[in-house]
Scaffold this active site. Sequence first.
Site, PDB file in Angstrom:
ATOM      1  CG  ASP A  11      -0.090  -0.289   2.504  1.00 30.77           C
ATOM      2  OD1 ASP A  11       1.125  -0.012   2.502  1.00 30.77           O
ATOM      3  OD2 ASP A  11      -0.659  -0.789   3.497  1.00 30.77           O
ATOM      4  CD  GLU A  41       1.007  -6.609   3.270  1.00 31.60           C
ATOM      5  OE1 GLU A  41       0.846  -5.387   3.259  1.00 31.60           O
ATOM      6  OE2 GLU A  41       1.932  -7.161   3.895  1.00 31.60           O
ATOM      7  CD  GLU A  63       0.482   4.262   4.769  1.00 29.85           C
ATOM      8  OE1 GLU A  63      -0.459   4.869   5.351  1.00 29.85           O
ATOM      9  OE2 GLU A  63       1.655   4.644   4.842  1.00 29.85           O
ATOM     10  CG  HIS A  84       6.786   4.315  10.033  1.00 31.21           C
ATOM     11  ND1 HIS A  84       5.977   4.492   8.939  1.00 31.21           N
ATOM     12  CD2 HIS A  84       6.731   2.997  10.297  1.00 31.21           C
ATOM     13  CE1 HIS A  84       5.477   3.330   8.568  1.00 31.21           C
ATOM     14  NE2 HIS A  84       5.905   2.402   9.382  1.00 31.21           N
ATOM     15  NE  ARG A 143       4.161   9.767   4.367  1.00 33.41           N
ATOM     16  CZ  ARG A 143       4.717  10.788   3.720  1.00 33.41           C
ATOM     17  NH1 ARG A 143       4.107  11.941   3.646  1.00 33.41           N
ATOM     18  NH2 ARG A 143       5.888  10.654   3.133  1.00 33.41           N
ATOM     19  CG  HIS A 151      10.930   5.468   9.545  1.00 28.45           C
ATOM     20  ND1 HIS A 151      11.087   6.394   8.548  1.00 28.45           N
ATOM     21  CD2 HIS A 151      10.371   4.386   8.963  1.00 28.45           C
ATOM     22  CE1 HIS A 151      10.626   5.887   7.406  1.00 28.45           C
ATOM     23  NE2 HIS A 151      10.198   4.663   7.634  1.00 28.45           N
TER      24      HIS A 151
HETATM   25  C1  UD1 Z   1       6.672   4.900   3.657  1.00 25.87           C
HETATM   26  C2  UD1 Z   1       5.289   4.439   3.202  1.00 25.87           C
HETATM   27  C3  UD1 Z   1       4.586   3.703   4.319  1.00 25.87           C
HETATM   28  C4  UD1 Z   1       5.431   2.582   4.878  1.00 25.87           C
HETATM   29  C5  UD1 Z   1       6.792   3.152   5.266  1.00 25.87           C
HETATM   30  C6  UD1 Z   1       7.691   2.030   5.696  1.00 25.87           C
HETATM   31  C7  UD1 Z   1       4.069   5.877   1.633  1.00 25.87           C
HETATM   32  C8  UD1 Z   1       3.171   7.022   1.463  1.00 25.87           C
HETATM   33  N1  UD1 Z   1       4.487   5.620   2.881  1.00 25.87           N
HETATM   34  O1  UD1 Z   1       6.470   5.873   4.675  1.00 25.87           O
HETATM   35  O2  UD1 Z   1       3.373   3.158   3.833  1.00 25.87           O
HETATM   36  O3  UD1 Z   1       4.799   2.060   6.011  1.00 25.87           O
HETATM   37  O4  UD1 Z   1       7.398   3.796   4.152  1.00 25.87           O
HETATM   38  O5  UD1 Z   1       8.827   2.486   6.340  1.00 25.87           O
HETATM   39  O6  UD1 Z   1       4.422   5.233   0.682  1.00 25.87           O
HETATM   40  N2  UD1 Z   1      13.953   8.821   4.540  1.00 25.87           N
HETATM   41  C9  UD1 Z   1      15.335   8.799   4.416  1.00 25.87           C
HETATM   42  N3  UD1 Z   1      15.929   7.607   4.095  1.00 25.87           N
HETATM   43  C10 UD1 Z   1      15.234   6.462   3.899  1.00 25.87           C
HETATM   44  C11 UD1 Z   1      13.839   6.500   4.039  1.00 25.87           C
HETATM   45  C12 UD1 Z   1      13.214   7.686   4.343  1.00 25.87           C
HETATM   46  O7  UD1 Z   1      15.993   9.801   4.597  1.00 25.87           O
HETATM   47  O8  UD1 Z   1      15.833   5.421   3.624  1.00 25.87           O
HETATM   48  C13 UD1 Z   1      13.285  10.114   4.856  1.00 25.87           C
HETATM   49  C14 UD1 Z   1      13.289  11.067   3.655  1.00 25.87           C
HETATM   50  O9  UD1 Z   1      13.352  12.372   4.145  1.00 25.87           O
HETATM   51  C15 UD1 Z   1      11.920  10.773   3.029  1.00 25.87           C
HETATM   52  C16 UD1 Z   1      11.087  10.617   4.275  1.00 25.87           C
HETATM   53  O10 UD1 Z   1      11.914   9.865   5.160  1.00 25.87           O
HETATM   54  O11 UD1 Z   1      11.477  11.822   2.199  1.00 25.87           O
HETATM   55  C17 UD1 Z   1       9.749   9.960   4.099  1.00 25.87           C
HETATM   56  O12 UD1 Z   1       9.829   8.754   3.386  1.00 25.87           O
HETATM   57  P1  UD1 Z   1       8.502   8.223   2.590  1.00 25.87           P
HETATM   58  O13 UD1 Z   1       8.851   7.007   1.854  1.00 25.87           O
HETATM   59  O14 UD1 Z   1       7.902   9.349   1.852  1.00 25.87           O
HETATM   60  O15 UD1 Z   1       7.439   7.900   3.690  1.00 25.87           O
HETATM   61  P2  UD1 Z   1       7.473   7.050   4.960  1.00 25.87           P
HETATM   62  O16 UD1 Z   1       6.829   7.936   5.966  1.00 25.87           O
HETATM   63  O17 UD1 Z   1       8.801   6.491   5.206  1.00 25.87           O
HETATM   64  N1  UDP Z   2      12.583  -3.395  10.503  1.00 25.50           N
HETATM   65  C1  UDP Z   2      13.971  -3.508  10.373  1.00 25.50           C
HETATM   66  N2  UDP Z   2      14.757  -2.663  11.122  1.00 25.50           N
HETATM   67  C2  UDP Z   2      14.253  -1.734  11.969  1.00 25.50           C
HETATM   68  C3  UDP Z   2      12.829  -1.616  12.065  1.00 25.50           C
HETATM   69  C4  UDP Z   2      12.032  -2.458  11.316  1.00 25.50           C
HETATM   70  O1  UDP Z   2      14.479  -4.341   9.629  1.00 25.50           O
HETATM   71  O2  UDP Z   2      15.028  -1.003  12.612  1.00 25.50           O
HETATM   72  C5  UDP Z   2      11.735  -4.276   9.688  1.00 25.50           C
HETATM   73  C6  UDP Z   2      10.641  -5.026  10.441  1.00 25.50           C
HETATM   74  O3  UDP Z   2      11.095  -6.279  10.910  1.00 25.50           O
HETATM   75  C7  UDP Z   2       9.547  -5.169   9.396  1.00 25.50           C
HETATM   76  C8  UDP Z   2       9.722  -3.942   8.521  1.00 25.50           C
HETATM   77  O4  UDP Z   2      11.026  -3.450   8.781  1.00 25.50           O
HETATM   78  O5  UDP Z   2       9.730  -6.304   8.568  1.00 25.50           O
HETATM   79  C9  UDP Z   2       8.676  -2.921   8.870  1.00 25.50           C
HETATM   80  O6  UDP Z   2       8.969  -1.704   8.276  1.00 25.50           O
HETATM   81  P1  UDP Z   2       8.210  -0.370   8.659  1.00 25.50           P
HETATM   82  O7  UDP Z   2       7.765  -0.435  10.085  1.00 25.50           O
HETATM   83  O8  UDP Z   2       9.119   0.754   8.260  1.00 25.50           O
HETATM   84  O9  UDP Z   2       6.970  -0.363   7.664  1.00 25.50           O
HETATM   85  P2  UDP Z   2       5.494  -0.948   7.708  1.00 25.50           P
HETATM   86  O10 UDP Z   2       5.578  -2.405   7.937  1.00 25.50           O
HETATM   87  O11 UDP Z   2       4.755  -0.211   8.795  1.00 25.50           O
HETATM   88  O12 UDP Z   2       4.944  -0.592   6.368  1.00 25.50           O
END
Ligand code: UD1
Ligand code: UDP
Length: 378
Positions: free
Chosen positions: A97, A119, A133, A215, A217, A248
């Site tokens: 999602d 999924e 999501e 994490h 939103r 995160h």
């Molecule tokens: C995203 C997904 C969410 C998922 C989550 C898992 C969307 C809208 N959201 O949320 O569904 O649960 O990932 O973790 O698709 N950033 C970094 N490095 C990284 C990752 C993120 O710096 O490796 C920072 C950046 O500033 C980036 C921000 O985090 O712009 C947000 O990342 P983004 O993928 O937009 O949304 P998440 O809130 O991480």
């Molecule tokens: N995870 C990881 N390292 C961390 C935190 C989470 O490898 O420090 C793994 C966790 O086991 C799970 C996945 O990341 O499989 C979950 O990711 P996240 O919580 O970012 O996203 P969501 O599942 O909520 O979309």
Amino acid sequence: MKKAMVVFGTRPEAIKMAPVVRELLSEDSTYRPVVVVTGQHRELLHQALEMLEIEPDIDLSLMKPNQSLAEFASTALSSLSDVIKSENPDLILVHGDTSTSFIGALAAYYNQVPVGHVEAGLRTDSIKSPWPEEGNRRLIGRLTKFHFAPTSRSAENLLKENIDQNTIFVTGNTVVDSLLWVKNKLDTSPTFKEEFATRHPYIEVDEEIVLVTNHRRENFGDGMRNVYNAVKRLAVEYPLKQFIFPMHLNPNARRPAEEILSESANVHLIAPLDYQDFVYMLATASLIITDSGGVQEEAPSFGTHVLVTRQSTERPEGIEAGVAVLVGTDEDEIVEQANKILKKTTKRSPIDGILNPYGDGTAARQIIRALNDHSHGN
Ligand code: UD1
Ligand code: UDP
């Protein structure tokens, strides 16, 4: 040989799509994979890919710090369309999602390539939670040809939306495949515990551990601050327990955690753990306080108690199994529910004897079998 383009972009998608990629590489698969990563996450994605030994064929590197959903969606749509045109796949597989998943499905639809959704069918009753999501997955559902539902409950959700029963396959969740793969790696490594201690000298694995991740939103702002204030109170109440909080990389989740928790001596605010180390913490913790989807699915494999800091969950199976409790983001409620678990004992007391309701580790195999059986005339 047909070509399946596997599109993903974030940490959880990498963890959950890795087993599918591995199965697509097996001899009996009708499809060969082309792995395209949007790079919606940069560090988190590559950390997971490395641990899972998956090498992308194409990396679009689209992450920009703190970019808006619209900005990411529009660049991803045109970049993915270009890749689809040049690779000409027979099928596009997306997961879950995220923005990458929805835009991947939309790009497939615009280019008239069938979509397989891994999924599929998770639902809450509000399009606002989780945001964005819930909207993403409902929209993907409209564009999908093969729906791979992890549980019978998620298949029922799809049937309620009038999706053709013949296009729904209940396979289990691939997260359990990955979890078992990694668990086997660490169980069979004679040096893992030693290496973990060297990587994380501040973690006393023999002491009681509370694991925290956060994490979402829809919790940015007050919701998230309430969760962190609850953790701060619990850390004072339980000075001998260690609160391990791999943060995160999203600055909106990270900044308030640092503001509220950095003075608490027994709260360790740390960098994201690689998947192997995180799984070890899941297996070791007494309690997990989290808003993560994936973590809710993994915790039952270890019987580890989870407090879900969200208003709703699309994963009710963990709650019904007695592993998870939905606590929202109210500070007092989180403290009260955590007390119920932490006061019981000074040692980890997992819930014994439950089967993980999300799968048995064969989901990816079942997905590839379904694709083999239904791939004629795509
Ligand atoms: C995203 C997904 C969410 C998922 C989550 C898992 C969307 C809208 N959201 O949320 O569904 O649960 O990932 O973790 O698709 N950033 C970094 N490095 C990284 C990752 C993120 O710096 O490796 C920072 C950046 O500033 C980036 C921000 O985090 O712009 C947000 O990342 P983004 O993928 O937009 O949304 P998440 O809130 O991480
Ligand atoms: N995870 C990881 N390292 C961390 C935190 C989470 O490898 O420090 C793994 C966790 O086991 C799970 C996945 O990341 O499989 C979950 O990711 P996240 O919580 O970012 O996203 P969501 O599942 O909520 O979309």
